[in-house]
Design an enzyme around this catalytic site. Structure first.
Site, mmCIF file in Angstrom:
data_model
loop_
_atom_site.group_PDB
_atom_site.id
_atom_site.type_symbol
_atom_site.label_atom_id
_atom_site.label_comp_id
_atom_site.label_asym_id
_atom_site.label_seq_id
_atom_site.Cartn_x
_atom_site.Cartn_y
_atom_site.Cartn_z
ATOM 1 N N GLU A 21 -11.142 10.145 3.336
ATOM 2 C CA GLU A 21 -10.238 10.425 4.434
ATOM 3 C C GLU A 21 -9.314 11.539 3.948
ATOM 4 O OE1 GLU A 21 -9.341 6.817 7.224
ATOM 5 O OE2 GLU A 21 -8.751 6.255 5.208
ATOM 6 N N ALA A 22 -8.830 12.344 4.885
ATOM 7 C CA ALA A 22 -7.924 13.431 4.509
ATOM 8 C C ALA A 22 -6.711 12.883 3.754
ATOM 9 C CB ALA A 22 -7.482 14.189 5.758
ATOM 10 N N ASN A 23 -6.319 11.632 4.061
ATOM 11 C CA ASN A 23 -5.149 11.028 3.406
ATOM 12 C C ASN A 23 -5.383 10.663 1.936
ATOM 13 O OD1 ASN A 23 -6.528 8.535 3.314
ATOM 14 N ND2 ASN A 23 -5.626 7.813 5.229
ATOM 15 N N SER B 250 0.826 -1.201 0.000
ATOM 16 C CA SER B 250 0.000 0.000 0.000
ATOM 17 C C SER B 250 0.866 1.259 0.000
ATOM 18 C CB SER B 250 -0.969 -0.031 1.185
ATOM 19 O OG SER B 250 -1.820 1.075 1.120
ATOM 20 N N PRO C 224 -4.796 5.740 19.270
ATOM 21 C CA PRO C 224 -3.777 4.732 18.986
ATOM 22 C C PRO C 224 -3.844 4.388 17.507
ATOM 23 C CG PRO C 224 -5.690 3.704 20.036
ATOM 24 C CD PRO C 224 -5.986 5.175 19.979
ATOM 25 N N GLY D 270 -3.875 2.161 14.210
ATOM 26 C CA GLY D 270 -4.328 0.801 13.938
ATOM 27 C C GLY D 270 -3.310 0.038 13.102
ATOM 28 N N ASP E 123 -0.821 6.322 -4.098
ATOM 29 C CA ASP E 123 0.051 5.544 -3.216
ATOM 30 C C ASP E 123 0.404 4.243 -3.938
ATOM 31 O OD1 ASP E 123 -2.320 4.097 -2.886
ATOM 32 O OD2 ASP E 123 -1.886 3.614 -0.800
HETATM 33 C C1 16G Z 1 -5.204 2.105 6.869
HETATM 34 C C2 16G Z 1 -6.609 2.365 6.406
HETATM 35 C C3 16G Z 1 -6.828 3.838 6.188
HETATM 36 C C4 16G Z 1 -6.495 4.581 7.466
HETATM 37 C C5 16G Z 1 -5.132 4.220 7.965
HETATM 38 C C6 16G Z 1 -4.946 4.768 9.352
HETATM 39 C C7 16G Z 1 -7.941 0.950 4.966
HETATM 40 C C8 16G Z 1 -7.998 0.257 3.648
HETATM 41 N N1 16G Z 1 -6.849 1.673 5.152
HETATM 42 O O1 16G Z 1 -4.297 2.496 5.899
HETATM 43 O O2 16G Z 1 -8.166 4.017 5.852
HETATM 44 O O3 16G Z 1 -6.553 5.960 7.256
HETATM 45 O O4 16G Z 1 -5.011 2.819 8.052
HETATM 46 O O5 16G Z 1 -3.754 4.312 9.890
HETATM 47 O O6 16G Z 1 -8.820 0.835 5.791
HETATM 48 P P1 16G Z 1 -3.449 4.486 11.421
HETATM 49 O O7 16G Z 1 -4.502 3.750 12.200
HETATM 50 O O8 16G Z 1 -2.075 3.931 11.574
HETATM 51 O O9 16G Z 1 -3.479 5.954 11.715
HETATM 52 MG MG MG Z 2 -3.085 2.001 -0.303
#
Ligand code: 16G
Ligand code: MG
Length: 518
Positions: A346-348, A68, A472, A474, A252
């Site tokens: 999402e902002a990303n 990803s 936290p 994910g 990405d």
């Molecule tokens: C993953 C999620 C994305 C989320 C990001 C947050 C999917 C397909 N991708 O990349 O949506 O913005 O995790 O990451 O669900 P974090 O929990 O490390 O901040």
């Molecule tokens: Mg991706």
């Protein structure tokens, strides 16, 4: 029904043993770990996908192997459910359990226990090297083949044809926009992007960059959507390519996130992130529904997360229903399904638009009463085809954005001026146990560690336009801090103060205390 092929599983499982030292977790984006640690997970995911398919009457399930947005040597694997959506949440636990079964016997027991399945022996089809959104498309296309909800031909060519033919209809007669520079993150978007460019011909001029898919270490390295979003700057490799005023975007590594940006006349970098895309898209769709005579019949709504810039939330909520949900595509997607037309980003840069089955029905049966209404209605129908409704799709979203820019004759600058982003800052804090952090209210408030939220509130109050939250991660073993305020220096200071509070709360090595602004 054949019985569980225990011996076959046993002998294969012996070839892919799970090291006792590691624990795997099916998280927000599937299993993510170092590529060289994934072997036992891959084997078990294969079994899981077969079980999931059996459970759902033999429907096709997708398995995506992708790093990803992460640089090498990270990698990951995730499952796609029959309608091209993320794996149902209740199965994430089964996935984690199977992946962590310590021995072959334990694995076989876990497989047997899983809803009492007695049969395995699924058929597999190799989708080859392609983007994550193409896989989601394929899964839906296979499972809807020959039905009323048929999603398209179940091949990558079918996907490209669906997107490009609807895009061509949408921009027919509009003056062509100047060339778009596309940063492919040295990932698979380069391959599919190249084919898309070919299909689109002169309806869109695409300049593909960062296409080195065979260069070791290049993936998402100082390029790609995540680099742009987190660094808030131009990938260095584009410095000699991008001219002031010209539009560019970054995908990405697996092409499910998209960030746009441009350089102004002074050469300053301006980012058009997921929030800016959501705003552009929602405004356009609202306008089309009105022009088509569907006002009051079809309601457009927005889904965001706490990371959405406060500027966007203010602008959007003055005009449309806006819902805030926890981070992760599955939450956004699910919430967007509750609207007639749900725009989620999402902002990303991950996001898409969902048209409810009733809305699709309305679009196909509505009788326009003027030529202008008929044109707008056609545009809406073509939008439903250019948009990949299974999941966020960088290439599809790019065509959507390009459609709107062509219709509005907008440059990056005009699009950017819909609203002003509040300066913001994201900080990671390494803590001993991120499990100690629990949130509520769509991750906007901490309920644990107890008392910490009150301290944050007290701090935030001292900053004009201040907002901050802690959650936290994910996907990484860290706690994330987000802060925004009306001035850049204030947003930075607030972020680092909050990070400091978090760090002190859980204790740790003072040398590692976040310290940039203190
Ligand atoms: C993953 C999620 C994305 C989320 C990001 C947050 C999917 C397909 N991708 O990349 O949506 O913005 O995790 O990451 O669900 P974090 O929990 O490390 O901040
Ligand atoms: Mg991706």
């Amino acid at each position: 029904m054949t019985s569980l092929p225990v011996e076959a599983i046993r002998s294969l499982a012996e070839q892919h043993p799970k090291p006792s030292s590691v624990q795997f977790q099916y998280g927000t984006a599937g299993f993510r770990t170092l590529g060289n640690a994934l072997d036992p997970v891959m084997f078990r995911v294969g079994i899981l996908a077969a079980l999931r398919s059996k459970k759902l009457d033999g429907k096709t399930i997708g398995v995506m192997v992708t790093a990803s947005h992460n640089p090498e040597p990270d990698n990951g694997v995730k499952l796609v459910d029959p309608r091209g959506e993320m794996l149902e949440a209740s199965w994430e636990t089964h996935a984690t359990n199977l992946a962590n079964a310590p021995t072959t016997n334990a694995l076989i027991e876990a497989v047997e226990a899983l809803h009492g399945f007695k049969a395995l022996g699924a058929e597999a089809r190799n989708a080859g090297v392609t983007t994550t959104p193409v896989l989601h498309y394929l899964v839906r296309a296979i499972n809807t083949k020959g039905t009323k909800g048929s999603y398209g031909e179940d091949t990558e060519e079918g996907y490209l044809e669906k997107l490009s033919s609807s895009f061509k209809k949408l921009v027919a007669g509009k003056p062509a926009l100047p060339s778009l520079v596309i940063d492919c993150a040295n990932g698979v978007g380069a391959v599919v992007g190249e084919k898309l460019a070919h299909q689109l011909g002169n309806s869109l001029s695409m300049i593909l960059t960062n296409t080195a898919i065979d260069t070791l270490g290049a993936l998402n390295n100082a390029c790609g959507a995540d680099f742009v979003k987190t660094q808030q700057k131009l990938p260095p490799s584009l410095a000699s390519v991008l001219k002031p005023g010209q539009r560019a975007c970054s995908l990405d590594g697996d092409a499910d996130r998209l960030m746009y940006y441009y350089l102004d006349d002074q050469g300053h970098f301006h980012m058009l992130d997921g929030d800016k895309i959501a705003t552009l898209v929602a405004a356009f769709i609202v306008e089309l529904t009105k022009s088509a005579g569907l006002e009051g019949k079809v309601q457009v709504g927005i889904v965001q997360t706490a990371y959405a810039n406060g500027g966007s939330t203010k602008y959007l909520s003055e005009r449309l229903p806006v819902k805030c949900v926890p981070t992760g595509v599955k939450h956004l997607h699910h919430a967007a399904e509750h609207y007639d037309i749900g725009v989620y980003f999402e902002a990303n840069g991950h996001g898409t638009v969902l048209f409810s089955p009733e809305t699709l029905e309305t679009l196909s049966t509505h009788q326009p009463s003027t030529p202008a209404q008929s044109t707008a209605l056609n545009h809406l129908v073509n939008l439903t085809n250019v948009i990949n409704q299974t999941v966020g799709d960088a290439l599809s979203d790019m065509l959507l954005v390009e459609t709107i820019l062509a219709h509005k004759s907008y440059s990056g600058l005009e699009w950017d001026s819909l609203y002003v982003d509040l300066p913001n800052r994201l900080v990671k804090v390494v803590v001993a146990d991120r499990g100690a952090f629990k949130t509520e209210d769509a991750e906007r408030r901490l309920i644990s560690p107890p008392g910490l939220q009150a301290k944050l509130d007290e701090l935030v109050r001292r900053y004009e336009g201040g907002r901050s939250f802690v959650r936290p991660s994910g996907t990484e073993d860290v706690v994330r801090v987000y802060a925004e305020a009306i001035a850049r220096s204030q947003a930075d200071e607030l972020a680092f103060r909050v990070a400091g509070l978090v760090y002190d709360e859980v204790g740790g090595d003072p040398a590692k205390r976040p310290s940039e602004f203190m």
